[in-house]
Design an enzyme around this catalytic site. Structure first.
Site, PDB file in Angstrom:
ATOM      1  N   GLU A   1     -10.344  -4.480  10.054  1.00 33.18           N
ATOM      2  CA  GLU A   1      -9.748  -3.529   9.182  1.00 33.18           C
ATOM      3  C   GLU A   1     -10.377  -3.454   7.882  1.00 33.18           C
ATOM      4  OE1 GLU A   1      -5.228  -2.043   9.167  1.00 33.18           O
ATOM      5  OE2 GLU A   1      -5.420  -3.890   8.652  1.00 33.18           O
TER       6      GLU A   1
ATOM      7  N   CYS B   1      -3.231   1.117   7.283  1.00 30.10           N
ATOM      8  CA  CYS B   1      -3.369   0.702   8.643  1.00 30.10           C
ATOM      9  C   CYS B   1      -3.575   1.683   9.352  1.00 30.10           C
ATOM     10  CB  CYS B   1      -2.054  -0.228   9.067  1.00 30.10           C
ATOM     11  SG  CYS B   1      -0.483   0.826   8.913  1.00 30.10           S
TER      12      CYS B   1
ATOM     13  N   GLY C   1       3.003  -5.397   7.697  1.00 29.95           N
ATOM     14  CA  GLY C   1       1.780  -6.258   6.899  1.00 29.95           C
ATOM     15  C   GLY C   1       0.828  -6.615   8.053  1.00 29.95           C
ATOM     16  N   SER C   2      -0.153  -7.589   7.800  1.00 35.56           N
ATOM     17  CA  SER C   2      -1.113  -8.257   8.340  1.00 35.56           C
ATOM     18  C   SER C   2      -0.783  -8.779   9.717  1.00 35.56           C
ATOM     19  CB  SER C   2      -2.153  -9.210   7.566  1.00 35.56           C
ATOM     20  OG  SER C   2      -1.117 -10.302   7.526  1.00 35.56           O
TER      21      SER C   2
ATOM     22  N   GLU D   1       5.115  -3.786  12.477  1.00 39.58           N
ATOM     23  CA  GLU D   1       3.986  -2.773  12.043  1.00 39.58           C
ATOM     24  C   GLU D   1       3.010  -3.691  11.698  1.00 39.58           C
ATOM     25  OE1 GLU D   1       1.469  -0.735  10.943  1.00 39.58           O
ATOM     26  OE2 GLU D   1       2.837  -0.002   9.408  1.00 39.58           O
ATOM     27  N   LEU D   2       1.950  -3.888  12.316  1.00 45.43           N
ATOM     28  CA  LEU D   2       0.844  -4.920  11.723  1.00 45.43           C
ATOM     29  C   LEU D   2      -0.528  -4.105  11.731  1.00 45.43           C
ATOM     30  CD1 LEU D   2       1.897  -7.977  14.352  1.00 45.43           C
ATOM     31  CD2 LEU D   2       2.630  -7.428  11.915  1.00 45.43           C
TER      32      LEU D   2
ATOM     33  N   ASN E   1       0.759  -1.246  -0.203  1.00 47.56           N
ATOM     34  CA  ASN E   1       0.093   0.034  -0.119  1.00 47.56           C
ATOM     35  C   ASN E   1       0.757   1.313   0.183  1.00 47.56           C
ATOM     36  OD1 ASN E   1       0.763  -0.672   2.518  1.00 47.56           O
ATOM     37  ND2 ASN E   1      -1.250   0.158   3.397  1.00 47.56           N
TER      38      ASN E   1
ATOM     39  N   ARG F   1      11.605   3.694   4.787  1.00 51.17           N
ATOM     40  CA  ARG F   1      11.356   3.536   6.322  1.00 51.17           C
ATOM     41  C   ARG F   1      12.405   2.628   6.912  1.00 51.17           C
ATOM     42  NH1 ARG F   1       5.323   4.188   8.989  1.00 51.17           N
ATOM     43  NH2 ARG F   1       5.406   1.785   8.959  1.00 51.17           N
TER      44      ARG F   1
ATOM     45  N   LYS G   1      12.152  -7.687   0.548  1.00 49.47           N
ATOM     46  CA  LYS G   1      11.371  -8.207  -0.163  1.00 49.47           C
ATOM     47  C   LYS G   1       9.989  -7.345  -0.280  1.00 49.47           C
ATOM     48  CE  LYS G   1       7.785 -10.991   0.567  1.00 49.47           C
ATOM     49  NZ  LYS G   1       7.090 -10.348  -0.438  1.00 49.47           N
TER      50      LYS G   1
END
Length: 482
Positions: A386, A289, A233-234, A255-256, A156, A164, A179
């Protein structure tokens, strides 16, 4: 530059040890606005991914010894190159991800700021010195790079999530294998080429594109040479990666997912609240997110707020991100459209009212219109999942303690938003909310100079800010006898 020229400017092979290497397979990259294939990129297998780790491990010792000023200057050159090529890079991002071109340009500028910020932090890595309280010894404290890192980024924000993570790794003296998401690899490949032009030595950053993420990356995470894993990600995938990382006690940053509450109190400035809500809801077409997922509005101002939000949402033009005036681009794929549609339909079946939108657009492309849903019932999946789409889900409240409890009633805790003209109330509620970040009278909290991260199942560690580089550093204590 035309779209065809922009795509043709991006390398499509694996970037390993400073060279572009072909892979045994390729995978398609699609334009979500049309469903058409933009290009084919390398689709790495486990052996090809391991070659990237080999390169990172081989380069680590020399890179760790590289003077901080040299690392800083490379990052600053990359910062300048990102700005110099913003039009090309934004076009690439819009083509592979779908966000409007103006937002893509904003993301390139945001992404570049991470390189500038960490260029400045690279030369400020320090330690300490003290005498033992009981005498007889001195303590020398130093900071050292953790070592080769595995960096996994989402689709996204394909450029900003790369810088970052790569920025602090380079600044700290760490090599890495990154990746990117299968859906949006082109921005990361373009970034690798820019870093190469900025003078980054071979092997310091390696890029592995693959459709077989678990097969290709799990061996790297389990390899004892990898000393740091940073993932965005998730929550589900993050938990799986944490289980892998535990086997080698690897340093992790996660960072979920989020489920951000946005609270509008009765004393809020309505112009500020509406503008902030639109920013928090529609940034990146709601696919963030940090997006406002649950909007709680005091009952006394709910009618005016809902009317104004509906008017604002209705004024947004939907279409290809390349078109002039478009602010609602496509969602990333058909599954995303199906998910958002299912959440809205389920809420409506449970008694919610759909005031605007709510029906996916027919193809080509993966479009879902700006949507406003009110009277969302407690327990609706729309309020607990979400959304990742342009859907404003509005509920009302009358009591401060009650709305705080409702806002905190989630396993996630990334960000929350509060709108009130009372400083005391704003600080009181901000303290009570169980999130790593709070936007007080503002709808955007992301800033390279601030520590980004969450509580509970929204993650571990922080990215950006003064603490961002610490995630890539080990602390060493040397005891010296007097």
């Amino acid at each position: 530059m035309t779209p065809t020229e922009a795509i043709a400017s991006v390398p499509t092979d694996l970037f390993i040890a400073g060279s572009w290497r072909t892979a045994g397979r390729t995978m398609a990259v699609e334009n979500p606005a049309t469903g058409e294939v933009l290009t084919q990129v390398a689709d790495a297998d486990p052996d090809e991914a391991m070659a990237a780790l080999d390169a990172a491990a081989a380069a680590q010792a020399d890179w760790a010894r590289t003077p901080a000023r040299t690392r800083s200057e490379i990052l600053y050159r990359a910062f300048e190159l990102l700005h110099a090529e913003v039009d090309r890079l934004a076009l690439i991002m819009t083509l592979e991800m779908g966000k409007p071109l103006a937002e893509s340009k904003g993301e390139i500028a945001y992404a570049a700021e991470f390189f500038r910020w960490f260029a400045e932090e690279a030369v400020r890595i320090d330690g300490g010195h003290m005498r033992a309280p009981a005498g007889g010894a001195r303590f020398l404290i130093s900071k050292q790079p953790v070592g080769p890192c595995v960096l996994i980024t989402p689709w996204n924000f394909p450029m900003a999530m790369g810088t970052r993570k790569i920025g602090p790794a380079i600044a700290a003296g760490c090599t890495s294998v990154i990746k990117p998401a299968e859906a949006t690899p082109l921005s990361t490949l373009a970034l690798a080429e820019i870093l190469q032009r900025a003078g980054l030595p071979d092997g310091v950053v390696n890029v592995v594109t693959t459709s077989r993420a678990d097969d290709a990356m799990s061996p790297l995470i389990l390899d004892p040479r990898s000393r740091k894993l940073s993932f965005t990600g998730s929550t589900g995938v993050g938990k799986h990666l944490l289980q892998l990382a535990a086997q080698t006690v690897m340093r992790t940053s996660m960072e979920l997912g989020g489920n951000a509450p946005l609270i509008v109190f009765d004393d809020a400035d309505m112009d500020t609240a509406v503008a902030g809500t639109i920013a928090a809801k529609l940034r990146n077409i709601g696919q963030a997110c940090t997006a406002a997922n649950r909007i709680f509005v005091h009952a006394s101002v709910a009618e005016e707020f809902t009317r104004r939000i509906t008017e604002e949402m209705a004024s947004r033009r939907m279409g290809s991100g390349l078109e002039e005036g478009v602010t609602i681009g496509p969602l990333i794929d058909d599954k995303a459209v199906e998910k958002v549609n299912g959440l809205v339909r389920s809420a409506a079946d449970g008694g919610a009212r759909v005031l605007l939108g709510g029906v996916p657009e027919p193809g080509p492309g993966h479009f879902f219109p700006a949507t406003v849903v009110t009277d969302v019932p407690e327990g609706a999946e729309l309020g607990s999942t979400e959304i990742f789409g342009p859907v404003a889900a509005i509920s009302t409240f009358t009591d401060e303690d009650d709305v705080i409890a409702r806002a905190n009633n989630t396993p996630h805790g990334l960000v929350s938003y509060v709108f009130t003209e009372s400083l005391r109330r704003g600080l009181r509620v901000s303290d009570a909310l169980e999130t790593g970040m709070v936007g007080l009278n503002q709808g955007v909290v992301s800033n390279p100079a601030a520590p980004f991260g969450g509580m509970k199942e929204s993650g571990l560690g922080r990215e950006g800010g003064l603490t961002g580089i610490e995630e890539f550093l080990d602390t060493k204590y040397i005891g010296i006898a007097d």
